[in-house]
Every structure is written in structure tokens, then in C-alpha cells.
Design an enzyme around this catalytic site. Sequence first.
Site, mmCIF file in Angstrom:
data_model
loop_
_atom_site.group_PDB
_atom_site.id
_atom_site.type_symbol
_atom_site.label_atom_id
_atom_site.label_comp_id
_atom_site.label_asym_id
_atom_site.label_seq_id
_atom_site.Cartn_x
_atom_site.Cartn_y
_atom_site.Cartn_z
ATOM 1 C CG ASP A 93 -0.359 0.265 2.529
ATOM 2 O OD1 ASP A 93 0.891 0.366 2.615
ATOM 3 O OD2 ASP A 93 -1.102 0.413 3.514
ATOM 4 C CB CYS A 127 0.882 -2.217 4.894
ATOM 5 S SG CYS A 127 0.766 -3.046 6.488
ATOM 6 C CB THR A 165 2.446 -1.685 11.110
ATOM 7 O OG1 THR A 165 1.215 -2.234 10.590
ATOM 8 C CG2 THR A 165 2.186 -0.294 11.671
ATOM 9 C CG HIS A 170 10.634 -24.085 12.520
ATOM 10 N ND1 HIS A 170 10.799 -23.884 13.877
ATOM 11 C CD2 HIS A 170 11.774 -24.708 12.106
ATOM 12 C CE1 HIS A 170 11.975 -24.365 14.256
ATOM 13 N NE2 HIS A 170 12.593 -24.855 13.204
ATOM 14 C CG HIS A 184 8.609 -27.933 11.532
ATOM 15 N ND1 HIS A 184 8.283 -27.191 12.651
ATOM 16 C CD2 HIS A 184 9.929 -28.238 11.652
ATOM 17 C CE1 HIS A 184 9.357 -27.045 13.389
ATOM 18 N NE2 HIS A 184 10.371 -27.664 12.823
HETATM 19 C C1 RB5 Z 1 -1.899 3.090 6.208
HETATM 20 O O1 RB5 Z 1 -1.828 4.386 6.708
HETATM 21 C C2 RB5 Z 1 -1.558 2.092 7.298
HETATM 22 O O2 RB5 Z 1 -2.655 1.955 8.160
HETATM 23 C C3 RB5 Z 1 -1.183 0.763 6.690
HETATM 24 O O3 RB5 Z 1 -0.110 0.940 5.849
HETATM 25 C C4 RB5 Z 1 -0.774 -0.334 7.657
HETATM 26 O O4 RB5 Z 1 0.188 0.111 8.537
HETATM 27 C C5 RB5 Z 1 -1.889 -1.043 8.332
HETATM 28 O O5 RB5 Z 1 -1.682 -2.027 9.060
#
Ligand code: RB5
Length: 144
Positions: A7, A63, A65, A96, A132
Amino acid sequence: MIAIASDHGGYALKEILKEHLAAAGIPADDLGCAGEQVDYPDYAASLCRAVAAGKYDRGILICGTGIGISIAANKIHGIRAALCGDCYSAEMARQHNDANVLCLGGRVVGSELAKKIVDTFLTTGFSHGENHIRRIAKIAALED
Ligand code: RB5
């Protein structure tokens, strides 16, 4: 062949990793986004459906996080997505868990560490250990 997608929160790291993969001679299809504001579940779904269908051997999703896109990825049948912030986790995710999708947090990991995590993920094989295999089958049996 691998696929990579992100994203907007993961876009900058995706561009860096694309260069890294190209320099290493690893072909990778970029499934978006192009930096615009998007919804990460859409990109997780399109990449993971292509991996699950056998079009790609592995996928990389990014993304902000890495959390949202990994939650979404693991909704797709046949996908074992691992959010990794270190090389040991990436190694174990392959050995694993036979993870087929690597998730990264573009706002969390530095680009040099991310490159090493990707390298580890792409070069480590599944152990094929009986324990596993049994556990992965149990994960699959959890799917509704
Ligand atoms: C987008 O701002 C952010 O929410 C997305 O990239 C991600 O971190 C969501 O888990």
C-alpha cells in the site's frame, strides 16, 4: 518467480526492494500500488490469490506496519504469511512454517535490514520435518 506489492505506507520500501531484487537477478512482478492512497486488503488479496494459484513461488507484501497486510494475507486459502522484523524470524518462517508470503512494515524496518530479511526469506528452504508438516496441516484444518 516472486511477486511484490504494497500500500502507500509500504511503497517507498517496495521501490527499494525492487531495485535490490533486480540487482540480484531475481525476477519480481510489481502488483502495485504506485504510491497513491489505497486499501491494503486489496493488494494482499490480489498478490496472495496469485501465489495460492501457483503463478508465483513466493510473495512480499509491505504496508506501514506490516500488520494489516499480514492479517489480510492470512485470510487467503493456502497462504502462510509471516510478518518479520528480523532475519531469524524470516529464517524460521521458512524452515518451520513454510511461509509463502513475507510481510514487512515499511515504516518500521530500515531498508538495509529489510533487504537482508528478504534475502533470508528467499534463500531458506522448508525443513520438511514431520513435526512441522503436521503443524502446518493443523493450521490448514483451522480454515473455515
Ligand atoms: C496506512 O496508513 C496504514 O494503516 C497501513 O499501511 C498499515 O500500517 C496497516 O496495518
